[in-house]
Design an enzyme around this catalytic site. Sequence first.
Site, PDB file in Angstrom:
ATOM      1  N   TYR A   1       0.861  -1.185   0.000  1.00  0.00           N
ATOM      2  CA  TYR A   1       0.000   0.000   0.000  1.00  0.00           C
ATOM      3  C   TYR A   1       0.895   1.232   0.000  1.00  0.00           C
ATOM      4  CZ  TYR A   1      -3.217   3.602   1.616  1.00  0.00           C
ATOM      5  OH  TYR A   1      -3.956   4.756   1.714  1.00  0.00           O
ATOM      6  N   GLU A  52      -3.357   7.544  -4.127  1.00  0.00           N
ATOM      7  CA  GLU A  52      -3.354   6.245  -3.441  1.00  0.00           C
ATOM      8  C   GLU A  52      -3.155   5.118  -4.433  1.00  0.00           C
ATOM      9  OE1 GLU A  52      -5.957   4.617   0.177  1.00  0.00           O
ATOM     10  OE2 GLU A  52      -7.026   4.477  -1.719  1.00  0.00           O
TER      11      GLU A  52
END
Length: 388
Positions: free
Chosen positions: A109, A199
């Site tokens: 992530y 993101e």
Amino acid sequence: MKLHEYQAKEIFRKSGIPTPNGELVTEVDQTTKAIQNVKGPPWVVKAQVHAGGRGKGGGVQLAHSPDQVVSSVQSMLGKPLVTKQTGPGGVIMHQVLIEEGIDIDREFYLSMIIDRAVAMPAMIFSQAGGMEIEEVASRSPELILKEHADPATGWMPYQGRKLVYKLDSPLSPEASRALMAIMANVVKLFMSHDCSLLEINPLVTTMDGKVVALDAKLNIDDNSLYRHKELHALDDPREKEPLEVEAEKYDINYIRLDGNIGAMVNGAGLAMATMDVIKLAGAEPANFLDVGGGASQEMVTKGIEIILKDPRVKAILINIFGGILRCDVLARGLLEAAKHTEIRAPLIVRLEGTNVEEGREILRNSGLKFLVAKDLAEAAELVAKQVS
Ligand code: GDP
Ligand code: MN
């Protein structure tokens, strides 16, 4: 402004962040041609909507043959996708991205946000990729690493090393270097495009040792759009709340919320305070609406009309502190709205400031039904009573 995944990935590629190759389709019969330009099988068919959690909702499908790609595209286009973030009605899938399937080794992530507590962008990195980051944060916060990008010094190479060397199991030197280069490019992109969010979940290493952004989310700060003319074309109003699109046309700051008390206020701070007081009185605001300090009579009229178009609204609180927007202008705007639209919900008005007497006079003589509150607390209590 939110971008679609395919738009974000185009910007990623230009910024030195590798992504899978893909083609966008908006009609089923474009599919066969699109597949010819994309490596496969397998292919991955991805709904392009401004909502996350598509994987679990059926908005990301793996296809092992051209026929499967076609049937996946067919099952998506024009249909609603329901995910955790869309609400029960879902959102219509107007566009689909067909990508080469990537052979995933590990999932990470990586994101960048503004950390308001320190007034700096922060990079968030985690080896627990592919999962919902909120869940990781609450269950195993130690897996979430944070590193700030000080605008004065820029992103330093040691910061990338700090994040990458904390992995429980190390990456190959090539993959480590690639990952650190991606981190530096994320910072550059974030700053140069005035992003509010970037993101990548998941950012993956592939079986052949590459690092690739499998997903992409990019939000641009609306206040900076004036200096990013090239990004304006990427706006997709189909993805937005229709009432918010209408409000935008009149420069009214309107955000739809879940409650049933409509609110019209001048000034963002006063609007926030008004929402707080509505909640304090035990009710829930249906919207944030700031007509702005210099609102015209037309904006007041449009504001009321937009509030009334929301079927959930059961009562309306008008809280105006007359400054540049004078109370008489507000009152005339209200009357104008009442001419075109049935005021179907009780109105509670709290007026104060410039020309307040004139404003009250106009309202009194209007034949409009409304309740007057002497202060904000009383206004909130009155309005809450209408819906309890
Ligand atoms: P989201 O659910 O809306 O965040 O959509 P993502 O783009 O993150 O896709 C959801 C999941 O699908 C990912 O976490 C991956 O596990 C999987 N996925 C997406 N693309 C590929 C791919 O090319 N290959 C493989 N094996 N899995 C993929
Ligand atoms: Mn994702």
